[in-house]
Design a protein around this motif. Structure first.
Motif, short mmCIF file in Angstrom:
data_model
loop_
_atom_site.label_atom_id
_atom_site.label_comp_id
_atom_site.label_asym_id
_atom_site.label_seq_id
_atom_site.Cartn_x
_atom_site.Cartn_y
_atom_site.Cartn_z
N THR A 27 -1.76 -0.42 -10.01
CA THR A 27 -3.06 -1.08 -9.81
C THR A 27 -3.18 -1.68 -8.42
OG1 THR A 27 -2.19 -3.09 -10.80
CG2 THR A 27 -3.37 -1.57 -12.25
N GLU A 28 -2.08 -1.93 -7.76
CA GLU A 28 -2.10 -2.50 -6.41
C GLU A 28 -2.18 -1.41 -5.34
OE1 GLU A 28 0.95 -5.19 -3.89
OE2 GLU A 28 0.52 -5.89 -5.92
N CYS A 29 -1.38 -0.35 -5.50
CA CYS A 29 -1.34 0.73 -4.50
C CYS A 29 -2.49 1.71 -4.70
CB CYS A 29 -0.03 1.50 -4.58
SG CYS A 29 1.42 0.46 -4.50
N GLY A 30 -2.75 2.10 -5.93
CA GLY A 30 -3.82 3.02 -6.25
C GLY A 30 -3.44 4.48 -6.12
N SER A 31 -2.66 4.82 -5.11
CA SER A 31 -2.34 6.23 -4.89
C SER A 31 -0.95 6.61 -5.40
CB SER A 31 -2.45 6.57 -3.40
OG SER A 31 -1.50 5.82 -2.68
N GLN A 32 -0.19 5.66 -5.89
CA GLN A 32 1.16 5.93 -6.37
C GLN A 32 1.26 5.61 -7.86
OE1 GLN A 32 3.47 3.33 -3.77
NE2 GLN A 32 4.48 5.16 -2.94
N SER A 33 2.20 6.30 -8.50
CA SER A 33 2.49 5.93 -9.88
C SER A 33 3.35 4.67 -9.85
CB SER A 33 3.23 7.06 -10.59
OG SER A 33 4.54 7.20 -10.06
N ILE A 34 3.42 4.00 -10.98
CA ILE A 34 4.24 2.78 -11.00
C ILE A 34 5.72 3.12 -10.89
CG2 ILE A 34 2.54 1.40 -12.23
CD1 ILE A 34 4.26 1.74 -14.75
N GLU A 35 6.08 4.36 -11.19
CA GLU A 35 7.47 4.79 -11.05
C GLU A 35 7.86 4.86 -9.57
OE1 GLU A 35 11.20 5.73 -12.25
OE2 GLU A 35 9.56 5.15 -13.55
#
Length: 154
Positions: A27-35
């Motif tokens: 939710t912070e980066c937007g373009s990355q998965s949380i993994e």
């Protein structure tokens, strides 16, 4: 010392958590998965997912909780509903349109307009011998067959 059963259970939890984490957007980066993300919120979400799995929840229940808490945009694969139908069906519509254009052009190539015009002018259908003669005279030769790489090899 941990038993083999506990080790297998921990490996299963870790594998399920990684699988879910790859499908959840940070939710912070937007373009990355949380993994893949190292943001604080991603670390907390990974911990939340592992806790939910250890509590005995299924993958669907974990996804539902994440969607409920953070909204549908947190998931990389949106659900199929009325709002996302255009997104999911657009490849099928584009492919259908391409097939339709291809079929129309193919049909147009096979229909000899000269024969139909001659039938209208004469007002009488052609005999089979006349039709065969006219087809031989009016049918254009087929285009030369060239491969797609032939354009680049000149």
């Amino acid at each position: 010392m941990e038993s083999d059963e506990e080790i297998k259970k921990a490996q299963t939890v870790e594998a399920r958590a990684r699988n879910i984490s790859h499908n959840v957007r940070c939710t912070e980066c937007g373009s990355q998965s949380i993994e893949d993300s190292q943001a604080d919120v991603a670390i907390l979400l990974r911990k939340l997912i592992r806790d939910e799995i250890r509590a005995g929840k299924s993958d669907k229940e974990v996804y539902a909780k994440l969607e409920e808490d953070f909204g549908e945009t947190v998931l990389y694969a949106p659900r199929f509903d009325l709002q996302t139908a255009a997104l999911w069906l657009s490849p099928v519509i584009v492919a259908g349109a391409a097939v339709g254009v291809w079929a129309y052009q193919r049909h147009k190539r096979r229909t000899n307009v000269h024969i139909m015009a001659l039938n209208l002018v004469r007002g009488v259908p052609l005999t089979p011998a006349e039709k065969e003669t006219m087809l031989e005279l009016l049918t254009p030769p087929p285009p030369p067959v060239r491969s797609w790489w032939g354009r680049f090899s000149r």
